[in-house]
Structures are given as C-alpha cells and as structure tokens.
Design a protein around this motif. Structure first.
Motif, PDB file in Angstrom:
ATOM      1  N   ALA A  18       0.829  -1.208   0.000  1.00 15.41           N
ATOM      2  CA  ALA A  18       0.000   0.000   0.000  1.00 15.41           C
ATOM      3  C   ALA A  18       0.867   1.264   0.000  1.00 15.41           C
ATOM      4  O   ALA A  18       0.582   2.216  -0.721  1.00 15.41           O
ATOM      5  CB  ALA A  18      -0.939  -0.007   1.205  1.00 15.41           C
ATOM      6  N   ALA A  19       1.923   1.259   0.798  1.00 15.69           N
ATOM      7  CA  ALA A  19       2.792   2.436   0.871  1.00 15.69           C
ATOM      8  C   ALA A  19       3.547   2.651  -0.440  1.00 15.69           C
ATOM      9  O   ALA A  19       3.653   3.782  -0.921  1.00 15.69           O
ATOM     10  CB  ALA A  19       3.775   2.291   2.032  1.00 15.69           C
TER      11      ALA A  19
ATOM     12  N   TYR B 110      15.305   4.725  11.286  1.00 13.80           N
ATOM     13  CA  TYR B 110      16.347   3.734  11.547  1.00 13.80           C
ATOM     14  C   TYR B 110      15.881   2.334  11.132  1.00 13.80           C
ATOM     15  O   TYR B 110      16.606   1.582  10.501  1.00 13.80           O
ATOM     16  CB  TYR B 110      16.728   3.760  13.033  1.00 13.80           C
ATOM     17  N   THR B 111      14.652   2.010  11.473  1.00  8.36           N
ATOM     18  CA  THR B 111      14.077   0.702  11.132  1.00  8.36           C
ATOM     19  C   THR B 111      14.101   0.467   9.629  1.00  8.36           C
ATOM     20  O   THR B 111      14.421  -0.623   9.160  1.00  8.36           O
ATOM     21  CB  THR B 111      12.620   0.615  11.643  1.00  8.36           C
ATOM     22  N   LEU B 112      13.756   1.498   8.866  1.00  6.43           N
ATOM     23  CA  LEU B 112      13.632   1.342   7.417  1.00  6.43           C
ATOM     24  C   LEU B 112      14.973   1.351   6.695  1.00  6.43           C
ATOM     25  O   LEU B 112      15.019   1.139   5.486  1.00  6.43           O
ATOM     26  CB  LEU B 112      12.741   2.448   6.856  1.00  6.43           C
TER      27      LEU B 112
ATOM     28  N   LEU C 125      11.252  -4.432   0.552  1.00 10.83           N
ATOM     29  CA  LEU C 125      10.493  -3.451  -0.235  1.00 10.83           C
ATOM     30  C   LEU C 125      10.733  -3.654  -1.733  1.00 10.83           C
ATOM     31  O   LEU C 125       9.797  -3.608  -2.529  1.00 10.83           O
ATOM     32  CB  LEU C 125      10.876  -2.024   0.167  1.00 10.83           C
ATOM     33  N   SER C 126      11.980  -3.911  -2.102  1.00  8.93           N
ATOM     34  CA  SER C 126      12.291  -4.066  -3.534  1.00  8.93           C
ATOM     35  C   SER C 126      11.587  -5.274  -4.132  1.00  8.93           C
ATOM     36  O   SER C 126      11.250  -5.267  -5.316  1.00  8.93           O
ATOM     37  CB  SER C 126      13.799  -4.141  -3.758  1.00  8.93           C
ATOM     38  N   THR C 127      11.351  -6.323  -3.339  1.00  9.18           N
ATOM     39  CA  THR C 127      10.662  -7.503  -3.871  1.00  9.18           C
ATOM     40  C   THR C 127       9.185  -7.226  -4.116  1.00  9.18           C
ATOM     41  O   THR C 127       8.541  -7.960  -4.872  1.00  9.18           O
ATOM     42  CB  THR C 127      10.812  -8.727  -2.933  1.00  9.18           C
ATOM     43  N   CYS C 128       8.654  -6.186  -3.509  1.00  7.90           N
ATOM     44  CA  CYS C 128       7.252  -5.815  -3.712  1.00  7.90           C
ATOM     45  C   CYS C 128       7.061  -4.981  -4.985  1.00  7.90           C
ATOM     46  O   CYS C 128       5.946  -4.885  -5.509  1.00  7.90           O
ATOM     47  CB  CYS C 128       6.742  -5.005  -2.522  1.00  7.90           C
ATOM     48  N   GLU C 129       8.118  -4.359  -5.454  1.00  3.73           N
ATOM     49  CA  GLU C 129       8.038  -3.410  -6.576  1.00  3.73           C
ATOM     50  C   GLU C 129       7.377  -3.957  -7.843  1.00  3.73           C
ATOM     51  O   GLU C 129       6.527  -3.281  -8.412  1.00  3.73           O
ATOM     52  CB  GLU C 129       9.432  -2.885  -6.934  1.00  3.73           C
ATOM     53  N   PRO C 130       7.757  -5.140  -8.338  1.00  4.84           N
ATOM     54  CA  PRO C 130       7.134  -5.600  -9.593  1.00  4.84           C
ATOM     55  C   PRO C 130       5.610  -5.693  -9.500  1.00  4.84           C
ATOM     56  O   PRO C 130       4.900  -5.253 -10.411  1.00  4.84           O
ATOM     57  CB  PRO C 130       7.767  -6.975  -9.834  1.00  4.84           C
ATOM     58  N   ARG C 131       5.113  -6.231  -8.416  1.00  4.14           N
ATOM     59  CA  ARG C 131       3.659  -6.332  -8.231  1.00  4.14           C
ATOM     60  C   ARG C 131       3.042  -4.933  -8.143  1.00  4.14           C
ATOM     61  O   ARG C 131       2.012  -4.654  -8.763  1.00  4.14           O
ATOM     62  CB  ARG C 131       3.354  -7.128  -6.967  1.00  4.14           C
TER      63      ARG C 131
END
Length: 148
Positions: free
Chosen positions: A55-56, A105-107, A116-122
């Motif tokens: 979502a983000a 710091y967490t991110l 996060l990068s693995t979510c990019e294609p979708r």
C-alpha cells in the motif's frame, strides 16, 4: 548493517490526491492483496492487514512522498502529512496512535530495503492498472466518446 534507503527519499507523484483517486488506489491495493493471497492459497479477504508495504509503495508511486514507518507499519509522508492507504485496516487500527510514528532507523536496514524491492514488480503492475482505469474514465468522458 544500515544504509541509505532509496524509498525514504521524497519523490514526485503522478497524480494529485483526490477522494476519487484515493478510492481507486484503495481498489488497486485490495486487488493486489487478494492476488497475493491467492498465490499463497488463501481466500480473498476484505481486510488488508499485513499489506502495508504494498500500500505504501503504491501510494508513493501514485501520489508522491516518501516511505516512512516503524517496526509495525509503513506508510507515506507527503508534504509533511501521513498518507496511508491502509488507515482503515484492522492491524493499523490495533496499533492506534503508534501506527504513524516515524522511525527511519528501522527502514534503513538492508533486509528491509530488500523486502520493499521484492514488492516493486507487483506494485508497478497495479500502478499500470490505475493508469488504465484513469485512461478509460477520461476516454469515456471525452466529447468524442459521447458522439460515438
């Protein structure tokens, strides 16, 4: 190991934030999340708890801003304001006021950036879906379409 997270960099959006476009973005996240659930042999769900990274990333691509968040939740900061497509989901409601606390710091951890990068294609497929929906709406509302 920590490193600079490119997702935490402010980026311009494709579209203005309007109620209509937020509703379309919400539809996209719902489709995206249920697509992912189906791949995992899970039934469709009304609630999108657990989908905050998707979502983000979608919100950032569509409306601009930067990814922000904490150990429990991520969202977009846009012009200093929280933009959270999952604001009405059960997991965000359970977090209460801590949902939108910012802990950069967490991110910045390598594993999180990779996640996060693995979510990019979708996410980019669903950005294209939003683009197509908007193009269809614009075409249907054009004077030429009314004469067809």
């Amino acid at each position: 190991m920590r490193r600079r997270n490119p997702y935490c960099t402010e980026q311009p959006g494709r579209y203005p934030v309007t109620p209509e476009l937020l509703a379309l973005a919400d539809q996209a996240v719902a489709h995206l999340w249920n697509e992912r659930r189906a791949e995992r042999d899970l039934p469709p769900a009304e609630d999108r708890s657990g989908s905050c990274k998707f979502a983000a990333l979608l919100a950032r691509e569509l409306f601009g801003g930067r990814i922000a968040g904490n150990l429990e939740h991520v969202f977009v900061l846009r012009e200093g304001e929280v933009l959270d497509l999952n604001r009405h989901q059960r997991d965000v409601a359970e977090l209460g006021s801590s949902a939108h606390q910012v802990c950069d710091y967490t991110l910045s951890h390598r594993q999180y950036i990779f996640s996060l990068s693995t979510c990019e294609p979708r996410v980019m497929r669903w950005v294209s879906w939003v683009d197509e929906q908007l193009n269809t709406l614009q075409h249907d509302q054009s004077p030429a379409a009314a004469c067809a």
